[in-house]
Design a protein around this motif. Structure first.
Motif, short mmCIF file in Angstrom:
data_model
loop_
_atom_site.label_atom_id
_atom_site.label_comp_id
_atom_site.label_asym_id
_atom_site.label_seq_id
_atom_site.Cartn_x
_atom_site.Cartn_y
_atom_site.Cartn_z
N ASN A 269 0.82 -1.21 0.00
CA ASN A 269 0.00 0.00 0.00
C ASN A 269 0.86 1.26 0.00
O ASN A 269 0.50 2.27 -0.61
CB ASN A 269 -0.94 0.00 1.21
CG ASN A 269 -2.02 -1.05 1.10
OD1 ASN A 269 -2.70 -1.16 0.10
ND2 ASN A 269 -2.18 -1.86 2.14
N MET A 270 2.00 1.21 0.68
CA MET A 270 2.90 2.36 0.72
C MET A 270 3.47 2.63 -0.67
O MET A 270 3.54 3.78 -1.12
CB MET A 270 4.04 2.12 1.71
CG MET A 270 3.59 1.97 3.15
SD MET A 270 2.83 0.32 3.42
CE MET A 270 2.34 0.48 5.12
N SER B 297 2.05 1.66 -3.45
CA SER B 297 0.92 2.07 -4.27
C SER B 297 0.67 3.57 -4.14
O SER B 297 0.36 4.25 -5.13
CB SER B 297 -0.33 1.29 -3.87
OG SER B 297 -1.43 1.64 -4.69
N ALA B 298 0.81 4.10 -2.92
CA ALA B 298 0.64 5.54 -2.71
C ALA B 298 1.68 6.32 -3.52
O ALA B 298 1.37 7.35 -4.12
CB ALA B 298 0.76 5.87 -1.22
N LEU B 299 2.93 5.82 -3.54
CA LEU B 299 3.96 6.47 -4.36
C LEU B 299 3.58 6.41 -5.84
O LEU B 299 3.76 7.39 -6.58
CB LEU B 299 5.31 5.79 -4.16
CG LEU B 299 5.94 5.81 -2.77
CD1 LEU B 299 7.28 5.08 -2.79
CD2 LEU B 299 6.13 7.24 -2.28
N GLY B 300 3.08 5.25 -6.28
CA GLY B 300 2.80 5.03 -7.69
C GLY B 300 1.68 5.90 -8.26
O GLY B 300 1.61 6.10 -9.47
N VAL B 301 0.81 6.40 -7.39
CA VAL B 301 -0.26 7.29 -7.86
C VAL B 301 -0.01 8.75 -7.46
O VAL B 301 -0.82 9.62 -7.73
CB VAL B 301 -1.65 6.85 -7.33
CG1 VAL B 301 -2.00 5.47 -7.85
CG2 VAL B 301 -1.69 6.87 -5.80
N GLY B 302 1.13 8.99 -6.81
CA GLY B 302 1.49 10.35 -6.44
C GLY B 302 0.87 10.87 -5.17
O GLY B 302 0.80 12.08 -4.95
N PRO C 51 -2.63 2.28 11.79
CA PRO C 51 -1.69 3.41 11.92
C PRO C 51 -0.39 3.17 11.17
O PRO C 51 0.69 3.11 11.76
CB PRO C 51 -1.46 3.48 13.43
CG PRO C 51 -1.56 2.04 13.87
CD PRO C 51 -2.56 1.38 12.97
N PHE C 52 -0.45 3.04 9.85
CA PHE C 52 0.76 2.80 9.07
C PHE C 52 1.57 4.08 8.88
O PHE C 52 1.07 5.19 9.08
CB PHE C 52 0.41 2.22 7.69
CG PHE C 52 -0.07 0.81 7.73
CD1 PHE C 52 0.71 -0.20 8.28
CD2 PHE C 52 -1.31 0.46 7.20
CE1 PHE C 52 0.27 -1.52 8.30
CE2 PHE C 52 -1.77 -0.85 7.22
CZ PHE C 52 -0.97 -1.84 7.77
N ALA C 53 2.81 3.90 8.45
CA ALA C 53 3.64 5.00 7.97
C ALA C 53 3.85 4.82 6.48
O ALA C 53 3.83 3.70 5.98
CB ALA C 53 4.99 5.01 8.69
N ASP C 54 4.00 5.92 5.75
CA ASP C 54 4.21 5.80 4.32
C ASP C 54 5.70 5.67 4.00
O ASP C 54 6.54 5.56 4.90
CB ASP C 54 3.56 6.97 3.57
CG ASP C 54 4.34 8.27 3.69
OD1 ASP C 54 5.29 8.33 4.50
OD2 ASP C 54 4.00 9.22 2.96
N SER D 60 -0.05 0.04 -9.50
CA SER D 60 0.55 1.24 -8.91
C SER D 60 1.62 0.90 -7.88
O SER D 60 2.56 1.67 -7.69
CB SER D 60 -0.54 2.10 -8.27
OG SER D 60 -1.30 1.35 -7.33
N ALA D 61 1.51 -0.27 -7.22
CA ALA D 61 2.52 -0.65 -6.24
C ALA D 61 3.87 -0.90 -6.91
O ALA D 61 4.93 -0.50 -6.41
CB ALA D 61 2.07 -1.88 -5.46
N ALA D 62 3.84 -1.57 -8.08
CA ALA D 62 5.08 -1.82 -8.82
C ALA D 62 5.70 -0.51 -9.30
O ALA D 62 6.93 -0.33 -9.24
CB ALA D 62 4.81 -2.75 -10.00
N LEU D 63 4.86 0.42 -9.76
CA LEU D 63 5.36 1.71 -10.20
C LEU D 63 5.97 2.48 -9.02
O LEU D 63 7.04 3.10 -9.16
CB LEU D 63 4.24 2.53 -10.83
CG LEU D 63 4.62 3.92 -11.36
CD1 LEU D 63 5.71 3.82 -12.42
CD2 LEU D 63 3.39 4.64 -11.92
N GLY D 64 5.33 2.40 -7.85
CA GLY D 64 5.86 3.06 -6.67
C GLY D 64 7.21 2.49 -6.24
O GLY D 64 8.12 3.22 -5.84
N ALA D 65 7.35 1.16 -6.35
CA ALA D 65 8.63 0.53 -6.03
C ALA D 65 9.71 1.01 -6.99
O ALA D 65 10.87 1.23 -6.60
CB ALA D 65 8.49 -0.99 -6.09
N ALA D 66 9.34 1.18 -8.26
CA ALA D 66 10.30 1.70 -9.25
C ALA D 66 10.69 3.13 -8.92
O ALA D 66 11.87 3.51 -9.07
CB ALA D 66 9.69 1.61 -10.65
N PHE D 67 9.72 3.93 -8.47
CA PHE D 67 10.04 5.30 -8.05
C PHE D 67 11.03 5.29 -6.88
O PHE D 67 11.97 6.10 -6.83
CB PHE D 67 8.77 6.05 -7.63
CG PHE D 67 7.90 6.49 -8.78
CD1 PHE D 67 8.39 6.54 -10.07
CD2 PHE D 67 6.58 6.85 -8.56
CE1 PHE D 67 7.59 6.95 -11.13
CE2 PHE D 67 5.77 7.26 -9.60
CZ PHE D 67 6.28 7.31 -10.89
#
Length: 327
Positions: free
Chosen positions: A20-21, A23-28, A61-64, A249-256
């Protein structure tokens, strides 16, 4: 050769993160007060950046991946409910072809918001996670002779159209044997939408007024492609909806994240010794492709009223049957 003369490549290492973290990166979704991610799959998940941690145990209560708070709420009742309604109420009526969600949506679209007072509690798993109601089960409430009669008289836009070819993938000559099928599909969709809207409200209360405060939902997952649901989510949440093109989006976020690690290695090796870029800065600089369509809430007063009344009925029925106020 000696170890001093050996040469090894410099390989940047990134710490990694959760699905999920990433994925958040992958969608901005990296800044508080801007957007939140809504994933419509078998279960529904809402998460976004917050200035403060949640005070409720119902909200995770996650952290990003940028060092901020990332509150997350998950509901168990999402697209699987629509699949159950499709299988149970849309019989083939002598036709071997299975009904599609596109056809069911077309049947549902002829009915108004609020479904003539019918409320569908979507807890078919059974049980629900947000709110924490493990004992909850599904229910259809508010049936009357009047609204059952209205259900059978309604014609979908495709059936009323003089040009059936303009509705892609919809066979206008088919009707389910059960005249309530289209209405119940819409009622189920509304029930899930109210559940998701209450989960968002729970997150906002848990994080305080200045914590979790999105003004836009970035919608992903299989359910995000449904046009009726898109508009319904916007109308009930009163938020703008946007749709990232990248399905993973999670894979894209990992790439970022890997890209940011590489960028910082280059910055450190640069003779100018430039300041390292933060993860938030790196993602903000990326071009994240979105669909052209942006769905905004309707301003029609009748639509707003019908959904408000429908949500109040949903909340009233749910709390009377299964628990205290949703927290």
């Amino acid at each position: 050769s000696s170890s001093s003369s050996s040469s090894f490549p410099t390989i940047p290492i990134s710490a990694g993160s959760g699905d999920n973290m990433c994925s958040a990166l992958g969608v901005g979704c990296v800044k508080p007060g801007t957007s939140a991610v809504l994933s419509l799959g078998t279960s529904g998940t809402i998460f976004g950046v917050s200035d403060s941690p949640p005070s409720s145990t119902t909200v995770a209560p996650f952290a990003d991946a940028c060092g901020n708070y990332l509150p997350l709420a998950c509901v168990m009742s999402c697209t699987g409910v629509l699949e159950s309604v499709l299988d149970s109420f849309f019989d083939n009526n002598g036709d071997d072809k299975k009904w599609s969600h596109e056809e069911a949506t077309e049947m549902a679209s002829c009915h108004p918001p609020g479904c003539y007072g019918i409320t569908f509690l979507p807890y078919l798993m059974p049980g629900e996670r947000t709110p924490d109601w493990p004992h909850a089960s599904g229910a259809i409430l508010g049936l009357t002779a009047s609204n059952m009669s209205l259900a059978s008289k309604c014609k979908s836009p495709a059936e009323e159209s003089t040009s059936p070819d303009n509705i892609e993938g919809v066979n206008t000559s088919r009707r389910p044997a059960n005249p309530m099928a289209g209405l119940l599909y819409r009622a189920a969709m509304e029930g899930i939408t109210y559940l998701l809207a209450e989960a968002i409200s729970t997150m906002q209360r848990a994080c305080g007024n200045n914590g979790f405060r999105p003004d836009c939902l970035l919608v992903i997952g299989g359910g995000s492609r449904n046009p009726l649901w898109r508009q319904m989510l916007a109308d009930v949440s009163r938020m703008e909806l946007r749709f990232p093109k990248e399905s993973d989006s999670a894979a894209l976020g990992a790439a970022f994240q890997a890209g940011a690690a590489v960028a910082n290695v280059k910055r450190r090796s640069n003779t100018e010794k430039r300041r390292e870029v933060t993860m938030e800065e790196y993602v903000s600089e990326q071009k994240i492709e979105m669909e052209d369509e942006i769905v905004v809430p309707k301003l029609d007063e009748n639509t707003i009223l019908l959904y408000r009344e429908g949500r109040e009925r949903y909340l009233g029925h749910a709390t009377k049957l299964f628990g205290n106020k949703m927290t």
